[in-house]
Scaffold this motif. Structure first.
Motif, PDB file in Angstrom:
ATOM      1  N   THR A 207      83.899 156.580  -4.110  1.00  0.00           N
ATOM      2  CA  THR A 207      82.385 157.033  -3.665  1.00  0.00           C
ATOM      3  C   THR A 207      81.769 155.734  -3.241  1.00  0.00           C
ATOM      4  OG1 THR A 207      81.676 156.492  -6.264  1.00  0.00           O
ATOM      5  CG2 THR A 207      82.429 158.712  -5.551  1.00  0.00           C
ATOM      6  N   MET A 208      82.293 154.642  -3.146  1.00  0.00           N
ATOM      7  CA  MET A 208      81.260 153.526  -2.440  1.00  0.00           C
ATOM      8  C   MET A 208      81.794 153.221  -0.920  1.00  0.00           C
ATOM      9  SD  MET A 208      81.040 150.048  -4.973  1.00  0.00           S
ATOM     10  CE  MET A 208      80.583 151.338  -6.165  1.00  0.00           C
ATOM     11  N   THR A 209      80.792 152.924  -0.185  1.00  0.00           N
ATOM     12  CA  THR A 209      81.024 152.773   1.097  1.00  0.00           C
ATOM     13  C   THR A 209      80.723 151.062   1.303  1.00  0.00           C
ATOM     14  OG1 THR A 209      79.923 154.732   1.744  1.00  0.00           O
ATOM     15  CG2 THR A 209      80.032 152.798   3.263  1.00  0.00           C
ATOM     16  N   LEU A 210      81.663 150.724   2.091  1.00  0.00           N
ATOM     17  CA  LEU A 210      81.891 149.331   2.149  1.00  0.00           C
ATOM     18  C   LEU A 210      81.525 148.905   3.739  1.00  0.00           C
ATOM     19  CD1 LEU A 210      85.038 147.971   0.140  1.00  0.00           C
ATOM     20  CD2 LEU A 210      82.684 147.657  -0.542  1.00  0.00           C
ATOM     21  N   ARG A 211      80.834 147.768   4.073  1.00  0.00           N
ATOM     22  CA  ARG A 211      80.682 147.575   5.454  1.00  0.00           C
ATOM     23  C   ARG A 211      81.087 146.045   5.456  1.00  0.00           C
ATOM     24  NH1 ARG A 211      76.845 150.240   8.752  1.00  0.00           N
ATOM     25  NH2 ARG A 211      76.980 152.326   8.142  1.00  0.00           N
ATOM     26  N   GLU A 212      82.049 145.521   6.010  1.00  0.00           N
ATOM     27  CA  GLU A 212      82.417 144.165   6.302  1.00  0.00           C
ATOM     28  C   GLU A 212      81.529 143.375   6.875  1.00  0.00           C
ATOM     29  OE1 GLU A 212      86.215 143.634   7.788  1.00  0.00           O
ATOM     30  OE2 GLU A 212      87.414 144.571   6.135  1.00  0.00           O
ATOM     31  N   LEU A 213      81.102 142.177   6.230  1.00  0.00           N
ATOM     32  CA  LEU A 213      80.124 141.523   7.050  1.00  0.00           C
ATOM     33  C   LEU A 213      80.617 140.420   7.595  1.00  0.00           C
ATOM     34  CD1 LEU A 213      77.095 141.635   4.085  1.00  0.00           C
ATOM     35  CD2 LEU A 213      77.480 142.868   6.528  1.00  0.00           C
ATOM     36  N   TRP A 214      81.508 139.433   6.712  1.00  0.00           N
ATOM     37  CA  TRP A 214      82.099 138.228   7.254  1.00  0.00           C
ATOM     38  C   TRP A 214      83.427 138.043   6.500  1.00  0.00           C
ATOM     39  CZ3 TRP A 214      77.002 137.586   5.039  1.00  0.00           C
ATOM     40  CH2 TRP A 214      77.137 137.077   3.737  1.00  0.00           C
ATOM     41  N   PRO A 215      84.436 137.093   7.195  1.00  0.00           N
ATOM     42  CA  PRO A 215      85.631 136.859   6.627  1.00  0.00           C
ATOM     43  C   PRO A 215      85.305 135.703   5.893  1.00  0.00           C
ATOM     44  CG  PRO A 215      85.564 136.149   8.956  1.00  0.00           C
ATOM     45  CD  PRO A 215      84.464 137.007   8.536  1.00  0.00           C
ATOM     46  N   ASP A 216      85.933 135.517   4.635  1.00  0.00           N
ATOM     47  CA  ASP A 216      85.805 134.453   3.676  1.00  0.00           C
ATOM     48  C   ASP A 216      87.210 134.205   3.045  1.00  0.00           C
ATOM     49  OD1 ASP A 216      84.386 132.097   2.805  1.00  0.00           O
ATOM     50  OD2 ASP A 216      83.551 133.284   1.395  1.00  0.00           O
ATOM     51  N   PRO A 217      88.181 134.022   3.650  1.00  0.00           N
ATOM     52  CA  PRO A 217      89.510 133.691   2.904  1.00  0.00           C
ATOM     53  C   PRO A 217      89.656 132.562   1.810  1.00  0.00           C
ATOM     54  CG  PRO A 217      89.771 132.807   5.301  1.00  0.00           C
ATOM     55  CD  PRO A 217      88.256 133.296   5.004  1.00  0.00           C
ATOM     56  N   LEU A 218      90.861 132.831   1.173  1.00  0.00           N
ATOM     57  CA  LEU A 218      90.907 132.101   0.033  1.00  0.00           C
ATOM     58  C   LEU A 218      91.666 130.569   0.759  1.00  0.00           C
ATOM     59  CD1 LEU A 218      92.224 133.907  -2.996  1.00  0.00           C
ATOM     60  CD2 LEU A 218      90.005 133.167  -2.383  1.00  0.00           C
TER      61      LEU A 218
END
Length: 346
Positions: A207-218
């Motif tokens: 039910t949650m909408t996600l908007r990617e903002l910025w990449p931040d890899p490990l």
């Protein structure tokens, strides 16, 4: 006490009607001052069911000190205006004007009521304006969660600054919480939206909408003299199989810890946990002291810790993003303005 039971004589008039004796503040009996009577009456009056237009008529006459000029200003004829003022005086229980041949003069009761009426109508106008702006999504409250790593990235503060400047009447209530805690609070509607880091181990509700903002890899954080740093470039995850790892100790960080375990599992091993620490800064301090290595979001490299070197990891499993999350069934104009501004900022 109803206003009609409070009588106040105009200046030069006979006695005050219905004057009551009440205990004075020092405990002795005595007459309450006329100003206290008037202020009490005015406050009660402005919070009663009185016709707001009648107050506006009263203010116009009080400012013009002439019924004819006030009537022209209000686009009314004078007789109906006079009737409205008389009705107001009856409701207050005191004359508000001294009638003279060339105009009128405010009584003491009128002076007090004028000040209170102006305040009350100004507050009413402000409230109406705020309600209208809220209906347009330009005012109100947004409860925003954020993970510990989100504020380290420059885009986080940039988004908040831009939004606060664009919509100064939308108050942002910020709460520091892990991704799993935010997911729970969003589901329970204790948050409106959150800056969080989805984990491959703990998926968020559908039910949650996600908007990617910025990449931040490990990435790998290791002591500067670590043997793996002798070669340049990205570090193979398999090379970390025998290394001691430093993890977050907070159980609510199971999303990030789980991601590290997932990263290592994809390379064929289970990481050895040598130490735990409460936050990223403490983890970097333990890395500098030689207690182990850590896989942390890339943004932690902006925290200056001597003797710690950062390297990318050569694995698609290290991929991570900071996202903006909100419930599909609980959107608002304010929320969507924030989402739109955030998306256009990064």
């Amino acid at each position: 006490m109803h206003p009609s039971s409070i009588g106040m004589a105009a200046t030069g008039s006979p006695a005050v009607r219905n004057r009551r004796r009440l205990p004075a503040e020092n405990g002795s009996g005595g007459d309450i001052s006329s100003n206290i009577y008037l202020t009490t009456s005015a406050i009660y009056l402005l919070n009663s069911r009185m016709d707001i237009r009648r107050l506006r008529y009263f203010i116009a006459v009080a400012e013009e000190l002439n019924f004819s000029r006030a009537a022209r200003r209000l686009n009314l004829s004078q007789p109906p205006l006079s009737l409205q003022i008389k009705a107001l005086e009856h409701e207050v229980g005191a004359p508000l004007f001294l009638r003279q041949r060339r105009g009128v003069e405010l009584t003491q009761a009128g002076q007090v009521l004028l000040a209170q009426a102006r305040k009350a109508l100004a507050q009413l106008d402000d409230a109406m304006g705020t309600a209208q702006r809220a209906a347009r999504g330009e005012a109100g409250l947004l409860r925003v969660g954020y993970t510990g790593s989100a504020p380290i990235h420059a885009s986080f503060s940039k988004i908040l600054r831009r939004f606060s400047r664009a919509y100064p009447e939308i108050r942002l209530e910020l709460l520091h919480a892990s991704t799993s805690e935010q997911a729970e609070m969003l589901t329970e509607r204790r948050l409106d939206l959150g800056f969080l880091r989805p984990s491959p181990v703990f998926p968020l509700p559908r039910t949650m909408t996600l908007r990617e903002l910025w990449p931040d890899p490990l990435e790998l954080f290791a002591p500067k003299d670590h043997p793996l740093l002798r070669k340049r470039g990205a570090i193979a995850v398999q090379a970390l199989a025998q290394q001691p790892f430093i993890f977050f100790s907070n159980a609510s960080r199971r999303g990030l810890n789980g991601h590290v375990v997932h990263l290592c599992s994809s390379a064929g091993f289970v990481p050895h946990m040598a130490q735990e620490a409460e936050d990223g800064g403490a983890i970097l301090g333990l890395v500098a002291a030689g207690f182990g290595v850590a896989a942390l979001p890339k943004c932690y490299g902006q925290i200056a810790v001597r003797d710690v070197v950062q390297r990318p990891l050569a694995s698609p499993a290290s991929t991570s993003h900071v996202c903006l999350a909100y419930n599909q069934d609980r959107t608002s104009d304010q929320l969507m303005r924030f989402v739109g501004l955030a998306s256009s900022t990064v």
